[in-house]
Design a protein around this motif. Structure first.
Motif, PDB file in Angstrom:
ATOM      1  N   CYS A  69       0.849  -1.186   0.000  1.00 28.77           N
ATOM      2  CA  CYS A  69       0.000   0.000   0.000  1.00 28.77           C
ATOM      3  C   CYS A  69       0.884   1.235   0.000  1.00 28.77           C
ATOM      4  O   CYS A  69       1.832   1.326   0.782  1.00 28.77           O
ATOM      5  N   ARG A  70       0.555   2.151  -0.887  1.00 25.80           N
ATOM      6  CA  ARG A  70       1.249   3.450  -0.948  1.00 25.80           C
ATOM      7  C   ARG A  70       0.198   4.528  -0.650  1.00 25.80           C
ATOM      8  O   ARG A  70      -0.839   4.584  -1.289  1.00 25.80           O
ATOM      9  N   HIS A  71       0.508   5.360   0.337  1.00 26.54           N
ATOM     10  CA  HIS A  71      -0.422   6.405   0.770  1.00 26.54           C
ATOM     11  C   HIS A  71      -0.077   7.735   0.096  1.00 26.54           C
ATOM     12  O   HIS A  71       1.085   8.134   0.067  1.00 26.54           O
ATOM     13  N   HIS A  72      -1.101   8.410  -0.411  1.00 25.52           N
ATOM     14  CA  HIS A  72      -0.912   9.708  -1.064  1.00 25.52           C
ATOM     15  C   HIS A  72      -1.559  10.845  -0.283  1.00 25.52           C
ATOM     16  O   HIS A  72      -1.064  11.961  -0.298  1.00 25.52           O
ATOM     17  N   ALA A  73      -2.677  10.556   0.371  1.00 25.02           N
ATOM     18  CA  ALA A  73      -3.402  11.577   1.145  1.00 25.02           C
ATOM     19  C   ALA A  73      -4.264  10.842   2.174  1.00 25.02           C
ATOM     20  O   ALA A  73      -4.664   9.703   1.944  1.00 25.02           O
ATOM     21  N   PRO A  74      -4.550  11.476   3.303  1.00 22.39           N
ATOM     22  CA  PRO A  74      -5.343  10.785   4.323  1.00 22.39           C
ATOM     23  C   PRO A  74      -6.813  10.650   3.936  1.00 22.39           C
ATOM     24  O   PRO A  74      -7.342  11.436   3.150  1.00 22.39           O
ATOM     25  N   ALA A  75      -7.448   9.640   4.498  1.00 18.02           N
ATOM     26  CA  ALA A  75      -8.898   9.469   4.440  1.00 18.02           C
ATOM     27  C   ALA A  75      -9.403   9.607   5.873  1.00 18.02           C
ATOM     28  O   ALA A  75      -8.629   9.439   6.831  1.00 18.02           O
ATOM     29  N   PHE A  76     -10.685   9.887   6.019  1.00 22.63           N
ATOM     30  CA  PHE A  76     -11.256  10.168   7.333  1.00 22.63           C
ATOM     31  C   PHE A  76     -12.607   9.487   7.489  1.00 22.63           C
ATOM     32  O   PHE A  76     -13.302   9.249   6.507  1.00 22.63           O
ATOM     33  N   PHE A  77     -12.994   9.194   8.731  1.00 22.88           N
ATOM     34  CA  PHE A  77     -14.355   8.792   9.034  1.00 22.88           C
ATOM     35  C   PHE A  77     -15.200  10.064   9.000  1.00 22.88           C
ATOM     36  O   PHE A  77     -14.751  11.088   9.512  1.00 22.88           O
TER      37      PHE A  77
END
Length: 150
Positions: A69-77
């Motif tokens: 997994c490569r992260h580019h930007a956060p996700a949120f609830f």
């Protein structure tokens, strides 16, 4: 060096996946480990829809041998992520799925990665089996000739 996130148009099949309250970490965004849950869910739902997963008595099953997994930007609830799926390669007994996760209204992935399954004998879960012709045929629409090697 940061890579440009893939675009939504690079994927062939999509599934909406709501984030859960428990997916967050103490920093208020979805924890990195939760992305693997989303990857697994996306591939499992696709295969279940084909009748290839969850059907008792099958001679074959799948095991995960590699994931990234490569992260580019956060996700949120409480985001509802759109999971995009494509197939980069079908080998003799393996399938490389590539996944992009998209926040609502976003055209570039907040996370991307891959997930490699090997088809094995269900009884031993050890002996690789060839990917069946009917599964190859079902995966053909997901093939992406331009897939990135993540």
């Amino acid at each position: 060096m940061a890579q440009t996130p893939p675009r939504r148009s690079a994927y062939r099949w999509f599934l909406d996946m709501p984030t859960r309250w428990g997916d967050q970490d103490s920093q208020g965004h979805v924890n990195n480990a939760a992305y693997y849950f989303y990857f697994d869910t996306l591939v499992a739902r696709f295969l279940h829809g084909l009748g290839r997963l969850g059907a008792g008595g099958r001679a074959e099953t799948f095991v995960v041998v590699e994931t990234l997994c490569r992260h580019h930007a956060p996700a949120f609830f409480p985001d509802v992520l759109s999971g995009g799926l494509r197939v980069a390669r079908i080998g003799q007994s393996s399938i490389r799925y590539e996944i992009g996760l998209f926040r609502p209204g976003q055209e570039t992935a907040c996370a991307e990665g891959h997930f490699i399954h090997v088809q094995v004998d269900a009884a031993t879960q050890a002996r690789p089996l060839p990917v069946a012709p009917e599964l190859r045929e079902a995966l053909a629409p997901l093939m992406a000739p331009d897939a990135r090697r993540v």
